[in-house]
Structures are given as C-alpha cells and as structure tokens.
Design an enzyme around this catalytic site. Sequence first.
Site, short mmCIF file in Angstrom:
data_model
loop_
_atom_site.label_atom_id
_atom_site.label_comp_id
_atom_site.label_asym_id
_atom_site.label_seq_id
_atom_site.Cartn_x
_atom_site.Cartn_y
_atom_site.Cartn_z
N GLU A 55 -2.24 -6.98 7.69
CA GLU A 55 -0.98 -6.77 8.41
C GLU A 55 -1.05 -7.44 9.78
OE1 GLU A 55 2.05 -6.70 8.74
OE2 GLU A 55 2.60 -4.70 8.02
N HIS A 96 0.82 -1.21 0.00
CA HIS A 96 0.00 0.00 0.00
C HIS A 96 0.86 1.27 0.00
CE1 HIS A 96 0.98 0.87 4.22
NE2 HIS A 96 0.89 -0.44 4.41
#
Length: 225
Positions: A91, A13
């Site tokens: 994550e 990202h």
Amino acid sequence: MDQAPTTLVLVRHGVTDHTTGKRFSGGLAGADPGLSEEGRQQVRSVGEWLAPTADRIDAIVTSPVRRTRESAEILGSMLGREVAEEPGFAEMDFGAWDGLTFEEVAEQHREDLEAWYGSVDAAPGGTGESLRTVEERVLAARDRCLTEHAGRTVVLVSHVTPIKTLLAHTLEAPLQSLYRMELAPASVSVLSHWPAQDERGPWAAVRLLNALPPDRAWLGEPPRW
C-alpha cells in the site's frame, strides 16, 4: 491473441481495525495492523469462492504488509499454494496521515489534503508517497509478475491503491480516476494480460471488478475469467 493470457486475480485484504475505523492505513512504514476476526472470515469466504477454480491457480503473490500477508496465507492454505512476496504491491505510504481518520487529517493537515486531491504528484503527510510514485512501483511489480508467471493464473493479494492503479492502467483511465473507484474489503477483481501487440506493451482486459463472494453479495457461482 492465440497465446494464453496471464491472469491476475486481484484480492483486496480483509478488514482491520483501521478499515472499520475508516483510518488511513499505509504500507510497511505505518502502524501495520493485522486482520480482525471479521477480516479473516471475509478472506475465508474468498477462499471458499475460489476453491472450485484452485486447479487453475498457479501461484499466490502478496504485498509484504501484515494484513495482506495474513490474507494470502489464509488463501494459500485453502487453495494449496505457496505464498510469494512482492514489495512493489504494498500500500502507499501515507506519511503523517497514517492511523488518522479523514476528519482528523482535514483538521490537522488541511493544506496537504487539498494538495493531494489536486495533484497525483503530491505526497500525503509530507513524507508519504504520491500516487505517481505508487503507480511507478506497482506497474514495475506487475511487469515482473507477468514475466515470471507468463501464461498462468496468479492470485495477487494487495491493497486499495495498488489494485485501483492496476485497474486504471488497464482501462487507460487517468490516475485521478482512483478517487472515483470503490473497492470493498476482500473483493475480487480479475485482469488478463496478453503478450505485447504494439509499443504500448501488453494488451489487457478487465474480466471482473469489485466482486464479492456469494455470502456477501448476489453471486452464486465461482468467479469466471
């Protein structure tokens, strides 16, 4: 290996305020910051770089965390593909460390930090996920993705820890090697997987590692895989 490989185009990202502030930023259990405008522009650069290969991209899969979902939606709109979520690529959970800088963690959670660096089974922040736990769920998510998209190319939008985990496993490197890898925001790495040849599972190769679009690095042509 005459069968078509399943190719995963791994995109980290773009940056958030936590990224630029060098703060631990975990999965859904954390602060869940969105992309900054710089981060959005980084992802748009990736989309422009991938655009010439859009006809070879079959799907976009993303972690459900806000910053990855936003990154995937930008890529989806630029590449003309729908976005599907896979929670296994989120994550790692950093527990009480979430939102803190490394220096703050060192001051407030020194013993936890030393334990984390000393063992892949230690959970950060007391209640977070160990690297071993993250590895288990990331590899399970990878296997689901390979089954669902066999023989096709998938853009996979995820985070530092899951992407490093996939790279380490492909290279048959120890999990501790994650501490020795660098992965830039909005970077692109590419893995190709062929059907299982033996009991170890799918044979895979790293085709590209931590590459940046041409306006952020030395690359001047679309990524190859």
